[in-house]
Design a protein around this motif. Structure first.
Motif, short mmCIF file in Angstrom:
data_model
loop_
_atom_site.label_atom_id
_atom_site.label_comp_id
_atom_site.label_asym_id
_atom_site.label_seq_id
_atom_site.Cartn_x
_atom_site.Cartn_y
_atom_site.Cartn_z
N ILE A 46 -17.38 9.08 8.06
CA ILE A 46 -17.86 9.50 9.07
C ILE A 46 -19.22 10.30 9.04
CG2 ILE A 46 -17.48 11.17 11.19
CD1 ILE A 46 -14.69 10.69 11.02
N PRO A 47 -20.36 9.58 9.45
CA PRO A 47 -21.63 10.44 9.02
C PRO A 47 -21.95 11.58 9.73
CG PRO A 47 -22.18 8.48 10.14
CD PRO A 47 -20.52 8.64 9.90
N ILE A 48 -22.84 12.37 9.46
CA ILE A 48 -23.09 13.67 10.10
C ILE A 48 -24.64 13.59 10.43
CG2 ILE A 48 -23.24 16.08 10.37
CD1 ILE A 48 -20.37 14.94 10.56
N ASP A 49 -25.15 13.79 11.53
CA ASP A 49 -26.43 13.93 11.92
C ASP A 49 -27.40 14.95 12.07
OD1 ASP A 49 -27.04 10.82 12.44
OD2 ASP A 49 -25.27 11.18 13.81
N CYS A 50 -26.39 15.96 12.22
CA CYS A 50 -27.02 17.76 12.17
C CYS A 50 -26.03 18.65 12.02
CB CYS A 50 -27.80 17.70 13.53
SG CYS A 50 -26.79 17.83 14.89
N VAL A 51 -26.09 19.50 11.71
CA VAL A 51 -25.21 20.57 11.09
C VAL A 51 -25.80 21.98 11.75
CG1 VAL A 51 -24.13 21.91 9.47
CG2 VAL A 51 -24.53 19.41 8.96
N ALA A 52 -24.84 22.75 12.19
CA ALA A 52 -25.26 24.20 12.64
C ALA A 52 -23.83 24.97 12.02
CB ALA A 52 -25.34 24.49 14.26
N GLY A 53 -24.29 26.26 11.56
CA GLY A 53 -23.13 27.08 11.15
C GLY A 53 -23.51 28.67 11.19
N THR A 54 -22.49 29.17 11.14
CA THR A 54 -22.49 30.79 11.09
C THR A 54 -21.88 31.30 9.79
OG1 THR A 54 -22.70 30.87 13.28
CG2 THR A 54 -21.83 32.83 12.51
N SER A 55 -22.16 32.44 9.26
CA SER A 55 -21.69 33.04 8.15
C SER A 55 -21.13 32.32 7.06
CB SER A 55 -20.36 33.99 8.68
OG SER A 55 -20.00 34.91 7.71
N MET A 56 -20.10 32.08 6.68
CA MET A 56 -19.63 31.04 5.57
C MET A 56 -19.87 29.77 6.20
SD MET A 56 -18.39 31.36 2.45
CE MET A 56 -17.28 30.68 1.17
N GLY A 57 -19.73 29.45 7.20
CA GLY A 57 -19.90 28.07 7.93
C GLY A 57 -21.51 27.85 7.72
N ALA A 58 -22.54 28.82 7.48
CA ALA A 58 -23.93 28.52 7.27
C ALA A 58 -23.95 28.19 5.88
CB ALA A 58 -24.63 29.73 7.72
N LEU A 59 -23.31 28.81 5.01
CA LEU A 59 -23.38 28.77 3.60
C LEU A 59 -22.74 27.11 3.21
CD1 LEU A 59 -22.43 31.10 0.66
CD2 LEU A 59 -21.60 28.77 0.71
N VAL A 60 -21.74 26.92 3.88
CA VAL A 60 -21.07 25.49 3.42
C VAL A 60 -21.96 24.33 4.20
CG1 VAL A 60 -19.16 24.05 3.86
CG2 VAL A 60 -18.80 26.46 3.11
N GLY A 61 -22.34 24.76 5.56
CA GLY A 61 -23.21 23.77 6.21
C GLY A 61 -24.55 23.53 5.44
N ALA A 62 -25.31 24.68 5.00
CA ALA A 62 -26.64 24.46 4.59
C ALA A 62 -26.43 23.69 3.23
CB ALA A 62 -27.35 25.74 4.41
N THR A 63 -25.45 23.85 2.44
CA THR A 63 -25.16 23.21 1.15
C THR A 63 -25.35 21.77 1.46
OG1 THR A 63 -24.26 25.28 0.05
CG2 THR A 63 -24.01 22.96 -0.77
N PHE A 64 -24.29 21.42 2.57
CA PHE A 64 -24.12 20.05 2.85
C PHE A 64 -25.27 19.36 3.48
CE2 PHE A 64 -22.45 16.97 6.17
CZ PHE A 64 -21.77 16.02 5.29
N ALA A 65 -26.02 20.07 4.41
CA ALA A 65 -27.07 19.39 5.15
C ALA A 65 -28.43 19.39 3.95
CB ALA A 65 -27.61 20.66 5.93
N SER A 66 -28.22 20.18 2.61
CA SER A 66 -29.46 19.84 1.61
C SER A 66 -29.02 18.67 0.83
CB SER A 66 -29.18 21.07 0.67
OG SER A 66 -27.97 21.26 -0.07
N GLY A 67 -27.96 18.05 1.31
CA GLY A 67 -27.68 16.79 0.58
C GLY A 67 -26.25 16.67 -0.40
N MET A 68 -25.96 17.61 -0.69
CA MET A 68 -24.88 17.83 -1.69
C MET A 68 -23.58 17.23 -1.23
SD MET A 68 -22.90 20.96 -3.80
CE MET A 68 -24.64 21.52 -4.74
N PRO A 69 -22.91 16.27 -1.57
CA PRO A 69 -21.69 15.66 -1.33
C PRO A 69 -20.49 16.56 -1.34
CG PRO A 69 -22.58 14.35 -2.97
CD PRO A 69 -23.36 15.44 -3.04
N PRO A 70 -19.44 16.39 -0.35
CA PRO A 70 -18.27 17.46 -0.19
C PRO A 70 -17.52 17.66 -1.49
CG PRO A 70 -18.42 16.05 1.70
CD PRO A 70 -19.52 15.43 0.70
N ALA A 71 -17.30 16.61 -2.39
CA ALA A 71 -16.68 16.71 -3.53
C ALA A 71 -17.69 17.74 -4.64
CB ALA A 71 -16.53 15.48 -4.34
N ASP A 72 -18.67 17.60 -4.51
CA ASP A 72 -19.78 18.36 -5.40
C ASP A 72 -19.64 19.90 -4.93
OD1 ASP A 72 -19.94 16.02 -6.94
OD2 ASP A 72 -21.85 16.03 -6.17
N ILE A 73 -19.58 19.93 -3.50
CA ILE A 73 -19.49 21.33 -2.99
C ILE A 73 -18.43 22.05 -3.33
CG2 ILE A 73 -19.47 22.65 -0.98
CD1 ILE A 73 -21.02 20.32 0.33
#
Length: 737
Positions: A46-73
């Motif tokens: 399931i591809p993602i076209d945009c991400v918005a996050g808050t607090s720890m959701g912003a930390l995980v979300g920005a890391t994902f949005a910067s291109g890091m695959p979930p397994a690497d996160i």
């Protein structure tokens, strides 16, 4: 900061499928569950076209949005030492030796400031330095993308402006700053000051930013939202039995309300993934590994709703490649600048840089190593850095932000020691430090201590060069100590020993581990009986002028109950007739202590001893043995003489964590001791004594504590308790004299 353009359809397959907006809610440590959700979305293609996050959701979300695959996160987050990132683990290793010496027996980390005659507090109770370093490492080169629409996946973070009370949507600038602002819980972490706004945790107003993500992806009918929220069980009536619990719950209610309002906007096409978090709390960073599978389970439970948005494997692979950046290259530095300094000498800070210099090729980890070394100096609230310019000639700017509540600091401490059959001793202490009085880092320190061990002291620590390797330190002090006197193990009197002196030391600092001092002290010392019958008559004030040599070596990971590291403390004192001195004696004393970690427990060996080589010691210099730290089972000062040796081994089993992040835990301990006092003041030789003690203690949120039951083979025993700042027991086990 606000204003969301439509998302360009540039990603593979975007024209033939709906745009998918991912929303990751806040929740502190619970937010690690988002990683499990991302892994399921990845496995389902399931591809993602945009991400918005808050607090720890912003930390995980920005890391994902910067291109890091979930397994690497997951791999990166699992490697984070949260006790170091949020707590203070490892910070002492980088602390200058003189700061270690000054705080050797300080039992709390509360540091207040004095400004304009008022006491001010830090902006946050927890340090943010290591968290910011982690954030910068996670997003890597994405920090150079100033417009968050230009990230591999467009991103938004939310924050709250504490000045206006308005929601702020962060859409440009340094993405690591946006992540940090979004997770700045008021009171816990200092806020981020940005564009005239005081930014804190976005969860106060938009913990689950569904509307922001939908607009980011274009806001049309073809936008599908996948919203991930974190749900903790409601408290019971019994759990809301205090003002603290009610205050914390009020914030939860506010966050739950704005989360519910956002969930209410979801349509039948959207997917809501609610992750039950059980007993994992917002501050349970030590349980990050437990939170990730909870997110996976919650996402798999919604597989039927999610599979509508899966795409073929080849299309998904093309999308994944398009949003995953190449491996971060080493950065070549063309220039290195340090900015933001006011009181602190720039040359002094520059000397802490070991990796970064013009012309060097460095990694993010090497830059972080240097900025962490600067932060450990103790003068800064945080140390940031930014890189600008072309990839082959970056300009590194290190911004060292001095403590906003300094440079005039105030600390308070409390100590208590009591034992069955003996007196309870209490002390209250206040210290004032005025730092960076001159360009070499001169610091004026003053202290007042109230209780049976009364003290007034002031000193001026003056480095002689920029590196602070060499220093001079004049000291003036007055002390009054009430000491028990024993005859054949029976307490027969209490003496009051008074001393006032002036001293000047010259010294050398050896990095963060060792310090050597030579000094000249001149003053007067006297003693008189307060109660009971003394063995010796009252001693009127007599002048004592002494030359002193001292060496301190300290690599302990903690002051109270260290689990690893060494402490070596050596001193030699020669008293003579210089400057009108009336005493003539020589005395030496030393302590060696080594701690070893083993499966979270602590094994410690210690050896200490002292001897007068000539002359007769003054009441302020003779050796006292006994007490919960020097020889449990003996009363404080029960053995007193002109020489001694002590040897001991202790093992402490950790049986309960209090706050893992702050290395606070309870231990059960067993200690074996042996020792002997020579030339005992009562004239009775007890030979070599052996003792055994069982104890419970550890490091708590209010300070170190220790409860000990000890037995000594001279048929004495003691149930003893100590809390907070150690009460001096009259030998080098007091750490510093």
């Amino acid at each position: 900061m606000v204003g969301v353009p439509a998302l360009a359809e540039t990603q593979p397959g975007a024209a033939s499928r709906p745009k998918i907006a991912l929303v990751l809610g806040g929740g502190g440590a619970k937010g690690a569950a988002h990683i499990g959700v991302l892994e399921v979305l990845d496995e389902m293609h399931i591809p993602i076209d945009c991400v918005a996050g808050t607090s720890m959701g912003a930390l995980v979300g920005a890391t994902f949005a910067s291109g890091m695959p979930p397994a690497d996160i997951e791999s990166a987050v699992q490697k984070i030492n949260w006790s170091s990132a949020v707590g203070t683990q490892g910070l002492r290793d980088r602390t200058p030796i003189n700061s270690k010496r000054q705080s050797a027996v300080y039992t709390n980390r509360l540091e207040l400031g004095v400004k304009g005659g008022s006491i001010v507090t830090p902006g946050g109770l927890l340090k943010t330095q290591d968290i910011e370093d982690i954030i910068r490492d996670l997003v890597a080169d994405a920090r150079f993308t100033q417009d968050f629409d230009d990230l591999p996946i467009p991103f938004r973070a939310t924050a709250t402006d504490m000045l206006s009370g308005n929601l702020v949507v962060l859409e440009n600038g340094d993405v690591s700053v946006a992540m940090r602002a979004s997770m700045s819980v008021p009171g816990a972490f200092s806020p981020v000051i940005l564009d005239g706004k005081v930014l804190t945790d976005g969860g106060q107003l938009r913990n689950l930013p569904v509307d922001i993500a939908r607009d980011l992806c274009g806001g049309g009918d073809d936008v599908v939202v996948i919203a991930v929220s974190l749900k903790s069980p409601d408290p019971t009536l019994a759990e809301l039995d205090s003002a603290v619990e009610l205050a914390g719950r009020s914030l939860d209610v506010m966050i739950d309300a704005n989360t519910a309002a956002q969930l209410a906007t979801l349509t039948d096409r959207d997917v809501s993934i609610v992750v039950p978090m059980g007993d994992i709390g917002s501050g349970s960073f030590e349980r990050v590994s437990d939170a990730i599978p909870l997110g996976r389970d919650a996402a798999e439970a919604m597989a039927k709703q999610l599979e509508r948005y899966a795409i073929p494997e080849d299309e998904y692979y093309a999308w994944r490649v398009s949003v995953t950046p190449a491996e971060e290259p080493r950065t070549r530095l063309a220039e290195v600048r340090i900015v933001g300094l006011d009181s602190v000498n720039e040359d002094y800070v520059q000397m802490r840089l070991k990796n970064v210099r013009p012309g060097a090729e460095v990694t993010t980890a090497q830059i972080t190593e240097d900025t962490s070394r600067i932060f450990a100096l103790g003068d800064f609230e945080r140390v940031e850095y930014s890189l600008t310019g072309p990839a082959d000639a970056r300009e590194l700017e290190i911004r060292a932000i001095e403590k906003s509540w300094g440079p005039n600091f105030l600390r308070f401490d409390l100590g208590l020691a009591t034992q069955v059959g003996g007196e309870t001793q209490v002390l209250v202490r206040a210290d004032n430090d005025q730092t960076w009085i001159n360009r070499y880092g001169g610091a004026w320190h003053s202290a007042v201590q109230l209780g049976q061990q009364f003290l007034l002291e002031t000193d001026f620590y003056q480095p002689l060069n920029v590196s602070q390797r060499f220093f001079v330190q004049p000291i003036a002090a007055y002390s009054r100590d009430q000491q028990d006197l024993y005859f054949d193990n029976d307490r027969i009197a209490q003496y009051e020993v008074e001393e006032y002196f002036g001293q000047i030391d010259l010294g050398i600092n050896f990095g963060t581990q060792a310090q050597f001092r030579v000094g000249l002290r001149s003053g007067e010392v006297g003693a008189n009986v307060v109660t009971g019958k003394g063995i010796f008559e009252d001693v009127s004030f007599e002048r004592d002028t002494s030359a002193i040599i001292g060496l301190l070596y300290d690599t302990r990971d903690n002051i109270a109950l260290p689990t690893q590291g060494s402490l070596v403390n050596l001193r030699y004192l020669h008293s003579d007739s210089w400057l009108g001195g009336e005493q003539n004696y020589n005395v030496g004393e030393g302590l060696i202590r080594k701690s070893y970690p083993w499966r979270g427990d602590s094994l410690t060996f210690a050896l200490a001893g002292g001897k007068d080589f000539s002359g007769e010691l003054t009441p302020a210099e003779d050796f006292r043995i006994g007490g919960i730290r020097s020889f449990p089972g003996l009363q404080p000062g029960q053995l007193r003489g002109n020489s001694y040796w002590l040897a001991g081994a202790s093992y402490f089993w950790k049986f309960a964590d209090i706050q893992t992040l702050f290395d606070q835990a309870l231990y059960a301990g067993l200690r074996l001791s042996a020792g002997r006092v020579g030339d005992s003041i009562d004239g009775i030789s007890q030979g070599t004594l052996h003792g055994i003690a069982a104890s419970v203690g550890g490091r708590s949120p209010v300070g170190p504590l220790l409860l000990s039951l000890g037995y000594v083979d001279n048929d004495t025993w003691g149930l003893q308790f100590a809390f907070g700042r150690p009460i001096a027991e009259g030998n080098i086990a007091d750490e510093l004299r």
